[in-house]
Design a protein around this motif. Structure first.
Motif, PDB file in Angstrom:
ATOM      1  N   LEU A  59       0.860  -1.182   0.000  1.00  0.00           N
ATOM      2  CA  LEU A  59       0.000   0.000   0.000  1.00  0.00           C
ATOM      3  C   LEU A  59       0.894   1.228   0.000  1.00  0.00           C
ATOM      4  N   GLU A  60       0.684   2.132  -0.956  1.00  0.00           N
ATOM      5  CA  GLU A  60       1.418   3.403  -0.910  1.00  0.00           C
ATOM      6  C   GLU A  60       0.454   4.494  -0.453  1.00  0.00           C
ATOM      7  N   VAL A  61       0.758   5.121   0.663  1.00  0.00           N
ATOM      8  CA  VAL A  61      -0.082   6.174   1.242  1.00  0.00           C
ATOM      9  C   VAL A  61       0.473   7.534   0.815  1.00  0.00           C
ATOM     10  N   GLY A  62      -0.411   8.422   0.311  1.00  0.00           N
ATOM     11  CA  GLY A  62       0.035   9.717  -0.212  1.00  0.00           C
ATOM     12  C   GLY A  62       0.752   9.517  -1.532  1.00  0.00           C
ATOM     13  N   VAL A  63       0.150   8.716  -2.402  1.00  0.00           N
ATOM     14  CA  VAL A  63       0.805   8.300  -3.658  1.00  0.00           C
ATOM     15  C   VAL A  63       1.019   9.476  -4.610  1.00  0.00           C
ATOM     16  N   VAL A  99      -1.324  -0.883  -4.299  1.00  0.00           N
ATOM     17  CA  VAL A  99      -2.525  -0.048  -4.199  1.00  0.00           C
ATOM     18  C   VAL A  99      -2.058   1.316  -3.683  1.00  0.00           C
ATOM     19  N   GLY A 100      -2.539   2.392  -4.319  1.00  0.00           N
ATOM     20  CA  GLY A 100      -2.144   3.732  -3.886  1.00  0.00           C
ATOM     21  C   GLY A 100      -3.341   4.524  -3.402  1.00  0.00           C
ATOM     22  N   VAL A 101      -3.138   5.331  -2.358  1.00  0.00           N
ATOM     23  CA  VAL A 101      -4.216   6.212  -1.877  1.00  0.00           C
ATOM     24  C   VAL A 101      -3.664   7.621  -1.674  1.00  0.00           C
ATOM     25  N   ASP A 102      -4.521   8.608  -1.858  1.00  0.00           N
ATOM     26  CA  ASP A 102      -4.130  10.005  -1.650  1.00  0.00           C
ATOM     27  C   ASP A 102      -5.376  10.820  -1.384  1.00  0.00           C
ATOM     28  N   MET A 138      -4.173  14.992  -7.661  1.00  0.00           N
ATOM     29  CA  MET A 138      -2.897  14.246  -7.697  1.00  0.00           C
ATOM     30  C   MET A 138      -3.172  12.811  -8.179  1.00  0.00           C
ATOM     31  N   ILE A 139      -4.236  12.196  -7.661  1.00  0.00           N
ATOM     32  CA  ILE A 139      -4.582  10.818  -8.056  1.00  0.00           C
ATOM     33  C   ILE A 139      -4.882  10.757  -9.561  1.00  0.00           C
ATOM     34  N   ALA A 140      -5.521  11.797 -10.096  1.00  0.00           N
ATOM     35  CA  ALA A 140      -5.831  11.802 -11.540  1.00  0.00           C
ATOM     36  C   ALA A 140      -4.535  11.734 -12.349  1.00  0.00           C
ATOM     37  N   HIS A 173      -6.996   5.053  -5.037  1.00  0.00           N
ATOM     38  CA  HIS A 173      -8.218   5.568  -4.400  1.00  0.00           C
ATOM     39  C   HIS A 173      -7.951   6.924  -3.752  1.00  0.00           C
ATOM     40  N   VAL A 174      -8.981   7.783  -3.754  1.00  0.00           N
ATOM     41  CA  VAL A 174      -8.929   8.994  -2.932  1.00  0.00           C
ATOM     42  C   VAL A 174      -9.264   8.559  -1.507  1.00  0.00           C
ATOM     43  N   MET A 175      -8.341   8.801  -0.584  1.00  0.00           N
ATOM     44  CA  MET A 175      -8.535   8.310   0.796  1.00  0.00           C
ATOM     45  C   MET A 175      -7.630   9.097   1.749  1.00  0.00           C
ATOM     46  N   ASP A 176      -8.117   9.294   2.956  1.00  0.00           N
ATOM     47  CA  ASP A 176      -7.347  10.010   3.982  1.00  0.00           C
ATOM     48  C   ASP A 176      -6.539   8.996   4.794  1.00  0.00           C
ATOM     49  N   ALA A 177      -5.264   9.299   4.993  1.00  0.00           N
ATOM     50  CA  ALA A 177      -4.383   8.392   5.739  1.00  0.00           C
ATOM     51  C   ALA A 177      -4.853   8.153   7.177  1.00  0.00           C
ATOM     52  N   HIS A 178      -5.680   9.069   7.707  1.00  0.00           N
ATOM     53  CA  HIS A 178      -6.186   8.877   9.076  1.00  0.00           C
ATOM     54  C   HIS A 178      -7.215   7.752   9.161  1.00  0.00           C
TER      55      HIS A 178
END
Ligand SMILES: C[S@@+](CC[C@H](N)C(=O)[O-])C[C@H]1O[C@@H](n2cnc3c(N)ncnc32)[C@H](O)[C@@H]1O
Length: 234
Positions: A67-71, A87-90, A95-97, A115-120
């Motif tokens: 998992l890459e957080v803040g991709v 899998v990447g989230v940001d 930025m994700i686009a 995915h658009v997602m908050d690391a919290h």
């Protein structure tokens, strides 16, 4: 139920204040990275390349599910080996686009989803990944300990959390300058005063992760890559 909600939303109570801070900071990050998205790669590709390559390689050594957080725009994605499933989230849809464009342009078949997602609040089941990689993001997250707890939750036993960032020790003139410029650089989405000890203390408090390695990377050790390994004996 109402009293629980009012505890977490009342600004005069600590929980409410923390949530309000996270919300403000999250909105700030989204606005800042909407502006960065079109130019980010041109500014950062070269500067962060060594950190990206090192972090991706270390994550892949821990296993294939990553998992890459803040991709972000996906600058680190090409550095994961093809056998990985990434899998990447940001937080930023802009930025994700850019990351999605990159995945399709370079046919990065190892990238499973973005995915658009908050690391919290990571929307994944416990123990889903062999490694969680956070390149150049931990210093921007308003509650980094909470985000690291989430990363720990989704990491499999024996897995690793890899953090790459500008991580200082706060000592000497450099530490004083980093503190002084922190409010200014925050406005453009950077961070200067985050201490490496904060992550080490998080690991020590939990007891089930240990700092396995700290690597100094380009330029001249300015950025660092930290390996946090889950302790099977904890
Ligand atoms: C400096 S950029 C790094 C992007 C990418 N990891 C890289 O190394 O090029 C920081 C990224 O973290 C994202 N970010 C900031 N706060 C976040 C949060 N709470 N959850 C998820 N992503 C976040 C921003 O939207 C931005 O894309």
């Amino acid at each position: 139920m109402v009293s629980i909600l009012s505890f977490w939303t009342h600004p005069g109570i600590r929980g409410g204040t923390i949530l309000a801070t996270i919300r403000n900071s999250t909105e700030h990050q989204q606005k800042v990275y909407e502006r960065w998205a079109p130019v980010y790669d041109r500014v950062y590709r070269g500067l962060l390349r060594d950190g990206h390559r090192t972090a991706a390689r270390l994550a892949a050594e821990a296993g294939r599910d990553i998992l890459e957080v803040g991709v972000g725009t996906g600058l680190a994605l090409p550095y994961y080996p093809e056998h990985c499933r990434v899998v990447g989230v940001d937080l930023s849809e802009h930025m994700i686009a850019k990351a999605r464009e990159k995945v399709s342009r370079h046919r990065l078949g190892h990238v499973q989803a973005l995915h658009v997602m908050d690391a919290h609040h990571l929307d994944f089941a416990d123990r889903s990944f062999d490694a969680v990689c956070l390149p150049f993001v931990i210093t921007l997250i308003p509650d980094p300990e909470r985000a690291l707890d989430e990363c720990a939750r989704v990491t499999r036993p024996g897995g690793e959390i890899i953090v790459a960032s500008k991580l200082g020790d706060g000592r000497g003139i450099q530490g004083a300058i980093e503190e002084a410029v922190a409010p200014i650089v925050h406005r453009v989405g950077w961070s200067s005063a985050f201490r490496i000890s904060r992550i080490a203390e998080w690991a020590e408090r939990r007891g089930d992760f240990r700092v396995a390695e700290i690597r100094r990377v380009f330029p001249n050790g300015f950025f660092k890559v930290m390996r946090l390994k889950h302790r099977l004996d904890a």
